[in-house]
Design a protein around this motif. Structure first.
Motif, PDB file in Angstrom:
ATOM      1  N   VAL A  39      -5.848  59.713  -9.123  1.00 30.60           N
ATOM      2  CA  VAL A  39      -4.742  60.002 -10.035  1.00 30.60           C
ATOM      3  C   VAL A  39      -4.956  59.208 -11.321  1.00 30.60           C
ATOM      4  O   VAL A  39      -5.624  58.173 -11.318  1.00 30.60           O
ATOM      5  N   VAL A  40      -4.405  59.713 -12.420  1.00 29.65           N
ATOM      6  CA  VAL A  40      -4.475  59.019 -13.706  1.00 29.65           C
ATOM      7  C   VAL A  40      -3.052  58.663 -14.129  1.00 29.65           C
ATOM      8  O   VAL A  40      -2.159  59.513 -14.149  1.00 29.65           O
ATOM      9  N   TYR A  41      -2.845  57.377 -14.455  1.00 30.70           N
ATOM     10  CA  TYR A  41      -1.569  56.929 -15.005  1.00 30.70           C
ATOM     11  C   TYR A  41      -1.701  56.900 -16.525  1.00 30.70           C
ATOM     12  O   TYR A  41      -2.467  56.111 -17.071  1.00 30.70           O
ATOM     13  N   ALA A  75      -2.485  53.985 -22.792  1.00 30.40           N
ATOM     14  CA  ALA A  75      -3.586  53.640 -21.897  1.00 30.40           C
ATOM     15  C   ALA A  75      -3.657  54.669 -20.785  1.00 30.40           C
ATOM     16  O   ALA A  75      -2.633  55.142 -20.287  1.00 30.40           O
ATOM     17  N   ASP A  76      -4.881  55.038 -20.385  1.00 29.75           N
ATOM     18  CA  ASP A  76      -5.110  55.913 -19.249  1.00 29.75           C
ATOM     19  C   ASP A  76      -5.798  55.096 -18.152  1.00 29.75           C
ATOM     20  O   ASP A  76      -6.903  54.587 -18.357  1.00 29.75           O
ATOM     21  N   LEU A  77      -5.130  54.969 -17.013  1.00 27.75           N
ATOM     22  CA  LEU A  77      -5.656  54.172 -15.913  1.00 27.75           C
ATOM     23  C   LEU A  77      -6.096  55.091 -14.788  1.00 27.75           C
ATOM     24  O   LEU A  77      -5.290  55.814 -14.200  1.00 27.75           O
ATOM     25  N   MET A  78      -7.383  55.101 -14.500  1.00 30.90           N
ATOM     26  CA  MET A  78      -7.929  55.883 -13.396  1.00 30.90           C
ATOM     27  C   MET A  78      -7.765  55.075 -12.116  1.00 30.90           C
ATOM     28  O   MET A  78      -8.206  53.935 -12.025  1.00 30.90           O
ATOM     29  N   ALA A  79      -7.108  55.665 -11.113  1.00 28.62           N
ATOM     30  CA  ALA A  79      -6.847  54.932  -9.885  1.00 28.62           C
ATOM     31  C   ALA A  79      -6.813  55.903  -8.711  1.00 28.62           C
ATOM     32  O   ALA A  79      -7.067  57.099  -8.870  1.00 28.62           O
ATOM     33  N   VAL A 175       8.176  59.851 -16.957  1.00 30.82           N
ATOM     34  CA  VAL A 175       9.399  59.099 -16.696  1.00 30.82           C
ATOM     35  C   VAL A 175       9.423  57.878 -17.610  1.00 30.82           C
ATOM     36  O   VAL A 175       8.374  57.312 -17.937  1.00 30.82           O
ATOM     37  N   VAL A 176      10.621  57.499 -18.038  1.00 34.57           N
ATOM     38  CA  VAL A 176      10.786  56.281 -18.830  1.00 34.57           C
ATOM     39  C   VAL A 176      10.959  55.104 -17.880  1.00 34.57           C
ATOM     40  O   VAL A 176      11.850  55.109 -17.034  1.00 34.57           O
ATOM     41  N   LEU A 177      10.092  54.108 -18.014  1.00 34.91           N
ATOM     42  CA  LEU A 177      10.129  52.954 -17.115  1.00 34.91           C
ATOM     43  C   LEU A 177      11.189  51.946 -17.522  1.00 34.91           C
ATOM     44  O   LEU A 177      11.797  51.294 -16.691  1.00 34.91           O
ATOM     45  N   ILE A 201      12.480  50.188 -28.018  1.00 34.95           N
ATOM     46  CA  ILE A 201      11.068  50.172 -27.652  1.00 34.95           C
ATOM     47  C   ILE A 201      10.999  50.514 -26.163  1.00 34.95           C
ATOM     48  O   ILE A 201      11.523  49.774 -25.330  1.00 34.95           O
ATOM     49  N   ILE A 202      10.363  51.616 -25.831  1.00 36.71           N
ATOM     50  CA  ILE A 202      10.349  52.069 -24.444  1.00 36.71           C
ATOM     51  C   ILE A 202       8.920  52.185 -23.929  1.00 36.71           C
ATOM     52  O   ILE A 202       7.963  52.306 -24.706  1.00 36.71           O
ATOM     53  N   ALA A 203       8.798  52.164 -22.614  1.00 35.17           N
ATOM     54  CA  ALA A 203       7.521  52.404 -21.944  1.00 35.17           C
ATOM     55  C   ALA A 203       7.677  53.648 -21.076  1.00 35.17           C
ATOM     56  O   ALA A 203       8.672  53.786 -20.358  1.00 35.17           O
ATOM     57  N   THR A 204       6.708  54.564 -21.154  1.00 32.87           N
ATOM     58  CA  THR A 204       6.756  55.793 -20.371  1.00 32.87           C
ATOM     59  C   THR A 204       5.505  55.905 -19.497  1.00 32.87           C
ATOM     60  O   THR A 204       4.455  55.347 -19.807  1.00 32.87           O
ATOM     61  N   LEU A 205       5.650  56.648 -18.412  1.00 27.36           N
ATOM     62  CA  LEU A 205       4.539  56.884 -17.489  1.00 27.36           C
ATOM     63  C   LEU A 205       4.440  58.378 -17.203  1.00 27.36           C
ATOM     64  O   LEU A 205       5.445  59.016 -16.890  1.00 27.36           O
TER      65      LEU A 205
END
Length: 210
Positions: A39-41, A75-79, A175-177, A201-205
């Protein structure tokens, strides 16, 4: 190291989350097998208007809609499922101290800035439960104790930590974290070359396939 711990993404103890408590505690169907799924975050930090923030508050939870705003960092996190993935927007600050067993000075580093730790688990085909741990930290000074070979130098910090659990989220949903606000957030972003004018200032995933 002396640290004060508060709720994350908000300076002066303010944390606004979009996940209602009752919704966050909704039972999650467990997967029949603990199969590792790639999955990619896709994580974004952005500045949004008051109107956009008000709209997001009215529709909490994962959505296929794109969040509009000024992108500050992505950022794209491969996991794979079941394994934590961590990203940091910030810098590392050294702690120096004398180790009598090694008879020399040692250096360790602490993360300062915005950090997101994400892990998801399969619920069913293309549906996942997601847990995210968010941290905002800022330096308030540097303290030096002792003399000569007993000298220890370390940063004094404020740390704000929170966690969000999304019981059901599909590939392609966002989703907004959480939301960060306050002068310390603005100062930290300015140090990183990302000045802001809004308090939102928001963080989204967003979950994606590789």
């Amino acid at each position: 190291m002396k640290q004060r711990r508060f709720q994350w993404m908000a300076v002066v103890g303010l944390l606004i989350t979009l996940i209602p408590q009752a919704w966050a505690e909704e039972p999650v169907k467990t997967a029949k097998a603990a199969k590792l799924v790639p999955v990619v975050y896709h994580i974004e930090m952005m500045e949004v208007s008051d109107q956009t923030w008000a709209k997001l508050q009215k529709s909490p939870g994962p959505s296929k809609n794109k969040v509009e705003g000024k992108l500050l960092q992505s950022a794209d996190l491969m996991a794979v499922t079941g394994v934590d993935a961590v990203t940091l927007l910030g810098h590392k600050v050294p702690i120096t101290y004398y180790d009598p067993r090694a008879t020399q000075f040692q250096v360790q580093f602490v993360d300062i800035g915005f950090k997101v730790d994400v892990v998801c688990r399969s619920v069913e085909a293309n549906v996942f439960s997601v847990t995210s741990r968010h941290e905002f930290s800022t330096m308030t000074g540097v303290r030096t104790e002792g003399e000569g070979a007993q000298t220890t130098s370390y940063p004094e910090t404020l740390v704000f930590i929170s966690a969000t659990k999304i019981p059901s989220m599909s590939i392609g949903e966002t989703v907004v974290l959480g939301k960060a606000t306050g002068p310390s957030v603005a100062r930290q972003l300015a140090k990183l070359g990302r000045p802001v004018t809004s308090k939102n200032i928001i963080a989204t995933l967003r979950l994606e396939r590789p």
